[in-house]
Design a protein around this motif. Structure first.
Motif, PDB file in Angstrom:
ATOM      1  N   SER A  93       0.859  -1.194   0.000  1.00 25.22           N
ATOM      2  CA  SER A  93       0.000   0.000   0.000  1.00 25.22           C
ATOM      3  C   SER A  93       0.882   1.226   0.000  1.00 25.22           C
ATOM      4  O   SER A  93       2.103   1.115   0.117  1.00 25.22           O
ATOM      5  CB  SER A  93      -0.861   0.030   1.258  1.00 25.22           C
ATOM      6  N   SER A  94       0.251   2.399  -0.081  1.00 27.89           N
ATOM      7  CA  SER A  94       1.026   3.618   0.117  1.00 27.89           C
ATOM      8  C   SER A  94       1.225   3.803   1.628  1.00 27.89           C
ATOM      9  O   SER A  94       0.510   3.195   2.421  1.00 27.89           O
ATOM     10  CB  SER A  94       0.315   4.808  -0.514  1.00 27.89           C
ATOM     11  N   SER A  97      -1.842   3.908   4.871  1.00 24.48           N
ATOM     12  CA  SER A  97      -3.149   3.368   4.487  1.00 24.48           C
ATOM     13  C   SER A  97      -3.767   2.552   5.627  1.00 24.48           C
ATOM     14  O   SER A  97      -4.931   2.178   5.550  1.00 24.48           O
ATOM     15  CB  SER A  97      -2.987   2.469   3.273  1.00 24.48           C
ATOM     16  N   LYS A  99      -2.043  -0.327   7.064  1.00 26.06           N
ATOM     17  CA  LYS A  99      -1.616  -1.739   6.987  1.00 26.06           C
ATOM     18  C   LYS A  99      -1.366  -2.322   8.370  1.00 26.06           C
ATOM     19  O   LYS A  99      -1.848  -3.403   8.688  1.00 26.06           O
ATOM     20  CB  LYS A  99      -0.282  -1.842   6.224  1.00 26.06           C
ATOM     21  N   LEU A 178       3.371   2.414  -3.747  1.00 28.55           N
ATOM     22  CA  LEU A 178       2.448   1.773  -4.692  1.00 28.55           C
ATOM     23  C   LEU A 178       3.078   1.477  -6.048  1.00 28.55           C
ATOM     24  O   LEU A 178       2.382   1.120  -6.988  1.00 28.55           O
ATOM     25  CB  LEU A 178       1.197   2.641  -4.888  1.00 28.55           C
ATOM     26  N   VAL A 193      -3.335  -5.618  -2.026  1.00 22.30           N
ATOM     27  CA  VAL A 193      -3.116  -4.171  -2.007  1.00 22.30           C
ATOM     28  C   VAL A 193      -4.152  -3.544  -1.069  1.00 22.30           C
ATOM     29  O   VAL A 193      -5.325  -3.909  -1.090  1.00 22.30           O
ATOM     30  CB  VAL A 193      -3.155  -3.545  -3.431  1.00 22.30           C
ATOM     31  N   ILE A 194      -3.672  -2.652  -0.220  1.00 23.49           N
ATOM     32  CA  ILE A 194      -4.554  -2.011   0.755  1.00 23.49           C
ATOM     33  C   ILE A 194      -4.689  -0.536   0.384  1.00 23.49           C
ATOM     34  O   ILE A 194      -3.691   0.149   0.155  1.00 23.49           O
ATOM     35  CB  ILE A 194      -3.979  -2.202   2.174  1.00 23.49           C
ATOM     36  N   LEU A 195      -5.927  -0.097   0.274  1.00 20.54           N
ATOM     37  CA  LEU A 195      -6.201   1.288  -0.116  1.00 20.54           C
ATOM     38  C   LEU A 195      -7.185   1.866   0.883  1.00 20.54           C
ATOM     39  O   LEU A 195      -8.203   1.240   1.191  1.00 20.54           O
ATOM     40  CB  LEU A 195      -6.798   1.289  -1.538  1.00 20.54           C
TER      41      LEU A 195
END
Lengths: 275, 113
Positions: A93-94, A97, A99, A178, A193-195
């Protein structure tokens, strides 16, 4: 004069490359006295240097995948996990986010059902590893320094130290970014992927490589939806456009909303790894 | 900037294959959908090759366009991003080319006898 090699020739012809009559012959004298006669076309400036090169140098055809070494190590890691019935996930993720928050909540909620060990990747500090340690989980921190992603060799080395139990889950928390992590296979079963809803619904089309490489997208912080300008449906549409196979979970690690589906997925896929 | 690490990989692979000979030219194949920027590789190449067999070598990069096949209607379409929509409306696309990341060939100095 020939632009390619500087030789003079009066009967230069411009011909169609498809037809093999574009050549002219001439002679070179090399510094050591060797005389070489060869032929080449005068309008193929891309091919011609290679003809010269083959005379003065040796061209070796490599056809080698630049990431081959990483991919080989990743395959070994995959075998390592498989042999131990371990479900390994690569979380990306960025930064910010959520995580680590999602991870600590997941570990605490599932503590009595399954064992989760964590490999934490950050450029600097062991802050996240400390938070994970508080849950009682096994954790290894990897600091990449200037590196922007984890690679398969880092995972291989940290697995020896982490020594996760058989039949368990290993969560690899990648460096917050990302872009780069999408390129490096670590040997995981799935990329996640976590957004978060504070980031903007167009992230999937802004960072398509990441969303294309991922098997799962977890949309986090959905408890904040009333306060932010985030169109969930639009975000899902973008993600599905880039990766029609992507599986999506909508959760809040703070309130617990939606987590049961994510947990069910984890439990189900750990069972599959144990077959 | 993953290109730095990738360029270090390139230098390592080429050095291994050059077996001590000076490298004159390196030809790479980079797909346009590979998330690798040729300009960034060029930038890193000069730095990473310093003091190696590749120092001063020419770097050539072949950029391969992105091509995909639609699962729905079978049409082939060119892509400049790793996703797209076919004229039939489908987004189910299988990439055929554009993800390459390869060292095609290298040219090493040969000793004239």
């Amino acid at each position: 004069m020939c632009v390619t090699c500087g030789c003079s020739d009066s009967d230069t012809k411009i011909t169609n490359l498809e037809i093999d009559e574009a050549e002219h012959h001439h002679t070179h004298t090399l510094p050591d006295g060797t005389i070489i006669t060869h032929s080449h076309s005068h309008d193929t400036h891309i091919e011609a240097p290679q003809i010269h090169a083959k005379i003065h140098n040796t061209t070796i055809s490599l056809e080698q995948d630049i990431l081959a070494k990483n991919n080989l190590l990743a395959a070994q890691n995959r075998g390592w996990f498989k042999g131990r019935n371990i479900l390994a996930l690569n979380l990306m993720s960025s930064p910010g986010s959520g995580k680590t928050t999602l991870l600590t909540r997941t570990i605490n909620d599932l503590k009595h059902q399954l064992s989760i060990s964590v490999i934490e990747g950050d450029q600097e500090t062991a802050n996240d590893a400390k938070k994970i340690k508080e849950t009682g989980s096994k954790v290894i921190q990897i600091n990449t320094g200037t590196g922007c992603h984890l690679d398969a060799s880092m995972i291989e080395r940290s697995l020896q130290q982490l020594n996760p139990p058989l039949n368990s889950v290993v969560m690899i928390e990648n460096v917050g970014n990302l872009v780069c992590p999408a390129l490096f296979d670590l040997g995981e079963l799935a990329k996640v992927v976590i957004l978060s809803v504070t980031e903007g619904e167009d992230k999937p089309i802004k960072y398509p490589h990441m969303f294309r490489a991922s098997n799962i997208m977890i949309l986090t912080k959905i408890d904040l939806l009333p306060y932010v300008d985030f169109d969930v449906q639009k975000c899902i549409d973008y993600a599905m456009q880039i990766n029609p196979q992507i599986q999506i979970f909508q959760v809040s690690a703070t309130t617990g909303t939606g987590l049961e589906k994510w947990y069910a997925w984890l439990i189900e896929n750990l069972k599959i790894c144990q077959r | 900037m993953h290109e730095l690490g990738i360029t270090q990989n390139i230098v390592a692979i080429v050095t291994e294959n050059a077996k001590g000979a000076k490298v004159q030219r390196v030809l790479l194949e980079i797909g346009k959908l590979s998330a690798i920027m040729p300009d960034a590789i060029r930038f890193c190449f000069d730095i990473c090759t310093q003091g190696t067999l590749l120092e001063g070598a020419t770097l050539e990069i072949l950029e391969i366009p992105g091509l995909a096949k639609c699962r729905q209607c079978g049409a082939e379409i060119y892509l400049d991003k790793p996703f797209g929509i076919c004229s039939c409306g489908s987004v189910q696309l299988d990439l055929i080319t554009g993800e390459e990341l390869k060292i095609k060939e290298i040219e090493i100095e040969e000793l004239c006898v």
